[in-house]
Write an enzyme that holds these catalytic residues in place. Sequence first.
Site, PDB file in Angstrom:
ATOM      1  N   LYS A  76      15.870  -0.827 -43.345  1.00  0.00           N
ATOM      2  CA  LYS A  76      16.864  -1.901 -42.799  1.00  0.00           C
ATOM      3  C   LYS A  76      17.771  -1.008 -42.070  1.00  0.00           C
ATOM      4  CE  LYS A  76      16.877  -6.605 -42.619  1.00  0.00           C
ATOM      5  NZ  LYS A  76      15.715  -7.445 -42.726  1.00  0.00           N
TER       6      LYS A  76
HETATM    7  P1  NAD Z   1      19.531 -16.068 -36.671  1.00  0.00           P
HETATM    8  O1  NAD Z   1      20.730 -15.433 -36.419  1.00  0.00           O
HETATM    9  O2  NAD Z   1      18.462 -16.466 -35.563  1.00  0.00           O
HETATM   10  O3  NAD Z   1      20.080 -17.406 -37.456  1.00  0.00           O
HETATM   11  C1  NAD Z   1      20.766 -17.447 -38.578  1.00  0.00           C
HETATM   12  C2  NAD Z   1      21.138 -18.643 -38.890  1.00  0.00           C
HETATM   13  O4  NAD Z   1      21.944 -18.730 -40.092  1.00  0.00           O
HETATM   14  C3  NAD Z   1      21.982 -19.510 -37.786  1.00  0.00           C
HETATM   15  O5  NAD Z   1      21.483 -20.908 -37.615  1.00  0.00           O
HETATM   16  C4  NAD Z   1      23.430 -19.540 -38.363  1.00  0.00           C
HETATM   17  O6  NAD Z   1      24.263 -20.711 -37.867  1.00  0.00           O
HETATM   18  C5  NAD Z   1      22.922 -19.683 -39.895  1.00  0.00           C
HETATM   19  N1  NAD Z   1      24.228 -19.094 -40.635  1.00  0.00           N
HETATM   20  C6  NAD Z   1      24.985 -18.186 -40.757  1.00  0.00           C
HETATM   21  N2  NAD Z   1      25.750 -18.255 -41.782  1.00  0.00           N
HETATM   22  C7  NAD Z   1      25.676 -19.391 -42.409  1.00  0.00           C
HETATM   23  C8  NAD Z   1      26.553 -19.819 -43.477  1.00  0.00           C
HETATM   24  N3  NAD Z   1      27.444 -19.138 -43.921  1.00  0.00           N
HETATM   25  N4  NAD Z   1      25.981 -21.279 -43.982  1.00  0.00           N
HETATM   26  C9  NAD Z   1      24.972 -21.837 -43.092  1.00  0.00           C
HETATM   27  N5  NAD Z   1      24.187 -21.295 -42.250  1.00  0.00           N
HETATM   28  C10 NAD Z   1      24.589 -19.913 -41.776  1.00  0.00           C
HETATM   29  O7  NAD Z   1      18.592 -15.171 -37.887  1.00  0.00           O
HETATM   30  P2  NAD Z   1      17.266 -15.237 -38.295  1.00  0.00           P
HETATM   31  O8  NAD Z   1      16.533 -14.277 -37.584  1.00  0.00           O
HETATM   32  O9  NAD Z   1      16.760 -16.703 -38.156  1.00  0.00           O
HETATM   33  O10 NAD Z   1      17.357 -14.895 -39.791  1.00  0.00           O
HETATM   34  C11 NAD Z   1      17.746 -15.801 -40.717  1.00  0.00           C
HETATM   35  C12 NAD Z   1      17.266 -15.138 -42.172  1.00  0.00           C
HETATM   36  O11 NAD Z   1      15.845 -14.816 -42.157  1.00  0.00           O
HETATM   37  C13 NAD Z   1      18.008 -14.202 -42.648  1.00  0.00           C
HETATM   38  O12 NAD Z   1      18.130 -13.856 -44.007  1.00  0.00           O
HETATM   39  C14 NAD Z   1      16.667 -12.762 -42.140  1.00  0.00           C
HETATM   40  O13 NAD Z   1      17.093 -11.642 -42.879  1.00  0.00           O
HETATM   41  C15 NAD Z   1      15.505 -13.592 -42.500  1.00  0.00           C
HETATM   42  N6  NAD Z   1      14.427 -12.973 -41.697  1.00  0.00           N
HETATM   43  C16 NAD Z   1      14.394 -13.101 -40.342  1.00  0.00           C
HETATM   44  C17 NAD Z   1      12.922 -12.636 -39.814  1.00  0.00           C
HETATM   45  C18 NAD Z   1      13.257 -12.812 -38.172  1.00  0.00           C
HETATM   46  O14 NAD Z   1      11.916 -12.173 -37.922  1.00  0.00           O
HETATM   47  N7  NAD Z   1      14.085 -13.079 -37.569  1.00  0.00           N
HETATM   48  C19 NAD Z   1      12.186 -12.011 -40.489  1.00  0.00           C
HETATM   49  C20 NAD Z   1      12.306 -12.123 -41.979  1.00  0.00           C
HETATM   50  C21 NAD Z   1      13.299 -12.593 -42.609  1.00  0.00           C
END
Ligand code: NAD
Length: 426
Positions: free
Chosen positions: A114
């Site tokens: 990561k």
């Molecule tokens: P993203 O940046 O597209 O979205 C993040 C979301 O979280 C946004 O809607 C934001 O407003 C919200 N957020 C941020 N801080 C917040 C808070 N304090 N309270 C409430 N909401 C809050 O990110 P993503 O890619 O959707 O990732 C989200 C999660 O999924 C992360 O934990 C990431 O590690 C995990 N993840 C993502 C992927 C991927 O392919 N994108 C894969 C596996 C895991």
Amino acid sequence: MNEALSYVHPNPTSAWGTYLSQVDRVTPYLGPLVRWVETLKRPKRALIVDVPIEMDDGTIAHFEGYRVQYNLARGPGKGGVRFHPDVTLEEVMALAAWMTIKTAAVNLPYGGAKGGIRVDPGQLSIKELERVTRRYTSEIGVIIGPLSDIPAPDVNTNAQIMAWIMDTYSVNAGGTATGVVTGKPIHLGGSLGRVKATGRGVFVTGREAARRVGLNLQGARVAVQGFGNVGSVSAQLFAEAGAIVVAVQDHTGTIHNDKGLDLPKLLAYVQASPQRGVAGFAQAERMDNEEFWSVACDILIPAALEGQISAARAQKIRARLVLEGANGPTVPAADDVFKDRGILVVPDVICNAGGVTVSYFEWVQDFSSFFWTEDEINQRLDRIMINALSQIWDKADQHKITLRTATYAVACERILAAREERGLYP
Ligand code: NAD
């Protein structure tokens, strides 16, 4: 003989503390491989880099960047890059460790890694963002590569940023190396289906879990924290399957509509709003952020950041199923509450593995320069996710353990068996 790492200071609710406690919980199920358990508690390699850039106003700004290769026993490192002002080495270590568990849980030929930069990308111009990305890539270029460690998108990073990483690495390497990063734009070696893959995996594992516990998706009530890539896609897929999404929380606030939110309209609203958030959406009521955790729902999808579900919040949650779209949203004490209350948690390390699975497809397609259709990708993704969940379910039944500990048992067996078979050098 094995002392705790001197450079981190975990607490029980931090991401790293959470991970360590998850390893402790799986340790009794490792059998003879337990002699290697310490391998799971320390990263193989952690790189901290200074990322200096010239800002648009001519000043010089420095950002702190990291790349952690947690475990490479089963293959090259794989894991996203996060741009967030709160990123720390310790957090990146936990996220890299979870990637190690995740790639093993779905049996992809990868280790776990990561990366991250302590930066608020919302404060940067597009040119500054490009300079930060390129300089960071150049700094970590000594350890990443198509055969050694392959970054991907995570919080606040997207296909454009992956394109800059690919280009920077390729320029330094002297030839186009599309396989150095996944989540790229389609015409630069990206894969169809990658953008929606994580949300799709959350949906597929959630649908399977719902079927096994007798929860009908038709009319099921869903609450989602985080409406970015993972949250919005999984919410849409559940809505298409007949569920109603009654509450959404993001960094701008919480909205609620008992009759179900109109997701296409909400998505369009978020994309157009200056803060890129759900607050102010007209066809919903605003709700206090803490109240979100006690919304009446059948399925709760945390899809924002880690550490969101404390034991106190777990007591309030009214869902039957918790689908961890985010990495590490539930602290160990909350896991215990869920277990006592009979709430089923599909853990992050399997639930959100759809993204890395299609990243793997992208990497394979880049090497062969032969690209698959979206239908082929979705079918292969669904098959991998369903098979993986089924093996994990069997393990949970066999030992009467939670799905999380069962996922760790399946994954850690593969990681430690690889470690043992490779042997220690020298
Ligand atoms: P993203 O940046 O597209 O979205 C993040 C979301 O979280 C946004 O809607 C934001 O407003 C919200 N957020 C941020 N801080 C917040 C808070 N304090 N309270 C409430 N909401 C809050 O990110 P993503 O890619 O959707 O990732 C989200 C999660 O999924 C992360 O934990 C990431 O590690 C995990 N993840 C993502 C992927 C991927 O392919 N994108 C894969 C596996 C895991």
